[in-house]
Design a protein around this motif. Sequence first.
Motif, PDB file in Angstrom:
ATOM      1  N   HIS A 115       9.321 -21.323  15.108  1.00  0.00           N
ATOM      2  CA  HIS A 115       8.026 -21.645  15.696  1.00  0.00           C
ATOM      3  C   HIS A 115       7.833 -23.158  15.635  1.00  0.00           C
ATOM      4  O   HIS A 115       8.232 -23.817  14.664  1.00  0.00           O
ATOM      5  N   ALA A 116       7.206 -23.722  16.655  1.00  0.00           N
ATOM      6  CA  ALA A 116       7.074 -25.176  16.764  1.00  0.00           C
ATOM      7  C   ALA A 116       6.351 -25.798  15.577  1.00  0.00           C
ATOM      8  O   ALA A 116       6.631 -26.940  15.193  1.00  0.00           O
ATOM      9  N   ASP A 117       5.420 -25.070  14.957  1.00  0.00           N
ATOM     10  CA  ASP A 117       4.637 -25.636  13.862  1.00  0.00           C
ATOM     11  C   ASP A 117       5.214 -25.342  12.485  1.00  0.00           C
ATOM     12  O   ASP A 117       4.696 -25.847  11.478  1.00  0.00           O
ATOM     13  N   PHE A 118       6.264 -24.539  12.421  1.00  0.00           N
ATOM     14  CA  PHE A 118       6.742 -24.075  11.112  1.00  0.00           C
ATOM     15  C   PHE A 118       7.185 -25.227  10.218  1.00  0.00           C
ATOM     16  O   PHE A 118       6.864 -25.260   9.023  1.00  0.00           O
ATOM     17  N   LEU A 119       7.945 -26.167  10.757  1.00  0.00           N
ATOM     18  CA  LEU A 119       8.460 -27.276   9.951  1.00  0.00           C
ATOM     19  C   LEU A 119       7.481 -28.446   9.863  1.00  0.00           C
ATOM     20  O   LEU A 119       7.759 -29.437   9.201  1.00  0.00           O
ATOM     21  N   ARG A 120       6.343 -28.322  10.521  1.00  0.00           N
ATOM     22  CA  ARG A 120       5.378 -29.425  10.562  1.00  0.00           C
ATOM     23  C   ARG A 120       4.282 -29.305   9.516  1.00  0.00           C
ATOM     24  O   ARG A 120       3.742 -30.311   9.068  1.00  0.00           O
ATOM     25  N   ARG A 121       3.922 -28.073   9.152  1.00  0.00           N
ATOM     26  CA  ARG A 121       2.827 -27.922   8.198  1.00  0.00           C
ATOM     27  C   ARG A 121       2.968 -26.620   7.420  1.00  0.00           C
ATOM     28  O   ARG A 121       3.582 -25.662   7.876  1.00  0.00           O
ATOM     29  N   ALA A 122       2.384 -26.640   6.240  1.00  0.00           N
ATOM     30  CA  ALA A 122       2.464 -25.476   5.362  1.00  0.00           C
ATOM     31  C   ALA A 122       1.487 -24.399   5.814  1.00  0.00           C
ATOM     32  O   ALA A 122       0.523 -24.663   6.544  1.00  0.00           O
ATOM     33  N   ARG A 123       1.713 -23.193   5.359  1.00  0.00           N
ATOM     34  CA  ARG A 123       0.791 -22.104   5.639  1.00  0.00           C
ATOM     35  C   ARG A 123      -0.508 -22.325   4.859  1.00  0.00           C
ATOM     36  O   ARG A 123      -0.485 -22.752   3.702  1.00  0.00           O
ATOM     37  N   PRO A 124      -1.644 -22.005   5.455  1.00  0.00           N
ATOM     38  CA  PRO A 124      -2.914 -22.163   4.737  1.00  0.00           C
ATOM     39  C   PRO A 124      -3.219 -21.040   3.753  1.00  0.00           C
ATOM     40  O   PRO A 124      -4.172 -21.140   2.980  1.00  0.00           O
ATOM     41  N   ASP A 125      -2.407 -19.965   3.763  1.00  0.00           N
ATOM     42  CA  ASP A 125      -2.703 -18.814   2.903  1.00  0.00           C
ATOM     43  C   ASP A 125      -2.035 -18.894   1.534  1.00  0.00           C
ATOM     44  O   ASP A 125      -2.141 -17.972   0.723  1.00  0.00           O
ATOM     45  N   GLY A 126      -1.322 -20.006   1.254  1.00  0.00           N
ATOM     46  CA  GLY A 126      -0.681 -20.153  -0.041  1.00  0.00           C
ATOM     47  C   GLY A 126       0.621 -19.398  -0.204  1.00  0.00           C
ATOM     48  O   GLY A 126       1.202 -19.367  -1.286  1.00  0.00           O
ATOM     49  N   HIS A 127       1.116 -18.793   0.874  1.00  0.00           N
ATOM     50  CA  HIS A 127       2.384 -18.076   0.809  1.00  0.00           C
ATOM     51  C   HIS A 127       3.551 -19.025   1.097  1.00  0.00           C
ATOM     52  O   HIS A 127       3.405 -19.993   1.836  1.00  0.00           O
ATOM     53  N   TRP A 128       4.671 -18.716   0.488  1.00  0.00           N
ATOM     54  CA  TRP A 128       5.904 -19.470   0.686  1.00  0.00           C
ATOM     55  C   TRP A 128       6.818 -18.723   1.656  1.00  0.00           C
ATOM     56  O   TRP A 128       6.749 -17.499   1.765  1.00  0.00           O
ATOM     57  N   VAL A 129       7.720 -19.471   2.307  1.00  0.00           N
ATOM     58  CA  VAL A 129       8.697 -18.873   3.214  1.00  0.00           C
ATOM     59  C   VAL A 129      10.085 -19.418   2.871  1.00  0.00           C
ATOM     60  O   VAL A 129      10.317 -20.631   2.927  1.00  0.00           O
ATOM     61  N   ALA A 130      11.003 -18.524   2.520  1.00  0.00           N
ATOM     62  CA  ALA A 130      12.418 -18.878   2.352  1.00  0.00           C
ATOM     63  C   ALA A 130      13.115 -18.589   3.680  1.00  0.00           C
ATOM     64  O   ALA A 130      12.956 -17.505   4.245  1.00  0.00           O
ATOM     65  N   HIS A 131      13.887 -19.558   4.173  1.00  0.00           N
ATOM     66  CA  HIS A 131      14.436 -19.411   5.520  1.00  0.00           C
ATOM     67  C   HIS A 131      15.775 -20.123   5.657  1.00  0.00           C
ATOM     68  O   HIS A 131      16.156 -20.982   4.848  1.00  0.00           O
ATOM     69  N   GLY A 132      16.480 -19.767   6.740  1.00  0.00           N
ATOM     70  CA  GLY A 132      17.689 -20.452   7.154  1.00  0.00           C
ATOM     71  C   GLY A 132      17.463 -21.089   8.503  1.00  0.00           C
ATOM     72  O   GLY A 132      16.429 -21.688   8.770  1.00  0.00           O
ATOM     73  N   HIS A 133      18.490 -21.007   9.377  1.00  0.00           N
ATOM     74  CA  HIS A 133      18.399 -21.380  10.794  1.00  0.00           C
ATOM     75  C   HIS A 133      18.416 -22.880  11.051  1.00  0.00           C
ATOM     76  O   HIS A 133      19.176 -23.355  11.894  1.00  0.00           O
ATOM     77  N   SER A 134      17.579 -23.648  10.377  1.00  0.00           N
ATOM     78  CA  SER A 134      17.512 -25.095  10.576  1.00  0.00           C
ATOM     79  C   SER A 134      18.382 -25.769   9.519  1.00  0.00           C
ATOM     80  O   SER A 134      18.067 -25.731   8.316  1.00  0.00           O
ATOM     81  N   ILE A 135      19.481 -26.390   9.966  1.00  0.00           N
ATOM     82  CA  ILE A 135      20.458 -26.940   9.021  1.00  0.00           C
ATOM     83  C   ILE A 135      19.888 -28.161   8.305  1.00  0.00           C
ATOM     84  O   ILE A 135      19.301 -29.054   8.923  1.00  0.00           O
ATOM     85  N   VAL A 136      20.069 -28.187   6.983  1.00  0.00           N
ATOM     86  CA  VAL A 136      19.691 -29.321   6.155  1.00  0.00           C
ATOM     87  C   VAL A 136      20.924 -29.786   5.380  1.00  0.00           C
ATOM     88  O   VAL A 136      21.827 -29.001   5.097  1.00  0.00           O
ATOM     89  N   ASP A 137      20.958 -31.087   5.048  1.00  0.00           N
ATOM     90  CA  ASP A 137      22.097 -31.612   4.291  1.00  0.00           C
ATOM     91  C   ASP A 137      22.181 -30.981   2.911  1.00  0.00           C
ATOM     92  O   ASP A 137      23.268 -30.660   2.426  1.00  0.00           O
ATOM     93  N   MET A 138      21.037 -30.818   2.298  1.00  0.00           N
ATOM     94  CA  MET A 138      20.936 -30.166   1.000  1.00  0.00           C
ATOM     95  C   MET A 138      19.735 -29.222   1.033  1.00  0.00           C
ATOM     96  O   MET A 138      18.780 -29.464   1.776  1.00  0.00           O
ATOM     97  N   PRO A 139      19.758 -28.149   0.249  1.00  0.00           N
ATOM     98  CA  PRO A 139      18.617 -27.233   0.256  1.00  0.00           C
ATOM     99  C   PRO A 139      17.339 -27.959  -0.126  1.00  0.00           C
ATOM    100  O   PRO A 139      17.349 -28.881  -0.939  1.00  0.00           O
ATOM    101  N   GLU A 140      16.231 -27.516   0.485  1.00  0.00           N
ATOM    102  CA  GLU A 140      14.961 -28.211   0.309  1.00  0.00           C
ATOM    103  C   GLU A 140      13.871 -27.257  -0.164  1.00  0.00           C
ATOM    104  O   GLU A 140      13.831 -26.090   0.235  1.00  0.00           O
ATOM    105  N   VAL A 141      12.977 -27.777  -0.977  1.00  0.00           N
ATOM    106  CA  VAL A 141      11.753 -27.075  -1.363  1.00  0.00           C
ATOM    107  C   VAL A 141      10.598 -28.021  -1.078  1.00  0.00           C
ATOM    108  O   VAL A 141      10.433 -29.035  -1.761  1.00  0.00           O
ATOM    109  N   ARG A 142       9.834 -27.716  -0.034  1.00  0.00           N
ATOM    110  CA  ARG A 142       8.724 -28.603   0.324  1.00  0.00           C
ATOM    111  C   ARG A 142       7.719 -27.867   1.211  1.00  0.00           C
ATOM    112  O   ARG A 142       8.090 -27.011   2.019  1.00  0.00           O
TER     113      ARG A 142
END
Length: 242
Positions: free
Chosen positions: A180-207
């Motif tokens: 989704h276009a907004d997924f990587l732009r802002r956090a969810r307002p409900d306080g839930h976390w999302v573990a995901h793949g699909h978008s390649i990162v150099d190192m795993p990220e928590v943010r």
Amino acid sequence: MPLSTLAPERPFVAVGDIHGRADLLLDLDRQIAAHCAGWPVVLLGDYIDRGEQSREVLELLMTLSAEGTPPVTCLMGNHERMLLDFLDFPERRGPVWLRNGGLQTLASFGIAPPVGTQADAVALKALRARLADTMGEAMIAWLRARPLFWQSGNIWAVHAGADPDRPIPDQAADTLTWGHADFLRRARPDGHWVAHGHSIVDMPEVRDGRIALDTGAYATGRLTAAAIAAGDVRFFQTGPSR
């Protein structure tokens, strides 16, 4: 969003995109068994394509079960969706899948690519028939049955992402498998976390309420898992940077 807000029902392991690397999956499995024995495991999709061992990966995963010990859940990724779309609509969906790693999956099943243009309807129909016969009904049914999400407490596992403003069970399948276009732009307002793949990162990220686990295993040799517990995330990884 601070790590202190992480609150799974129980500790679990999430595994990033495998993309036809059975060798890395077996390596990572040994690490998970050594450090997180008995923890539930959720694999985030994209088991096939790009890497050379797609068939082997699927055969390994089909031996696992959400009712097993440990329980293992395998989610649907966009590459599994592309393969199924090819089987259902070979003329329309075949060229896209073949351009995005499908050729490597065919090779893992011992199937040569179509002769001539990949858009040739006759060739694509013949290719579809041979692949379906080689995969077999059980494997195809297993792929079709892959769930789109998994939940533990306030943590959701999906393949690609989610609309931050909608509950995850209410989201379209395409959103969860393609993003989704907004997924990587802002956090969810409900306080839930999302573990995901699909978008390649150099190192795993928590943010920002996201745990990103696709480290491009097919190209880098780094397949990543996250051990997720209350207020804590630890990473395991294959490859030279382990």
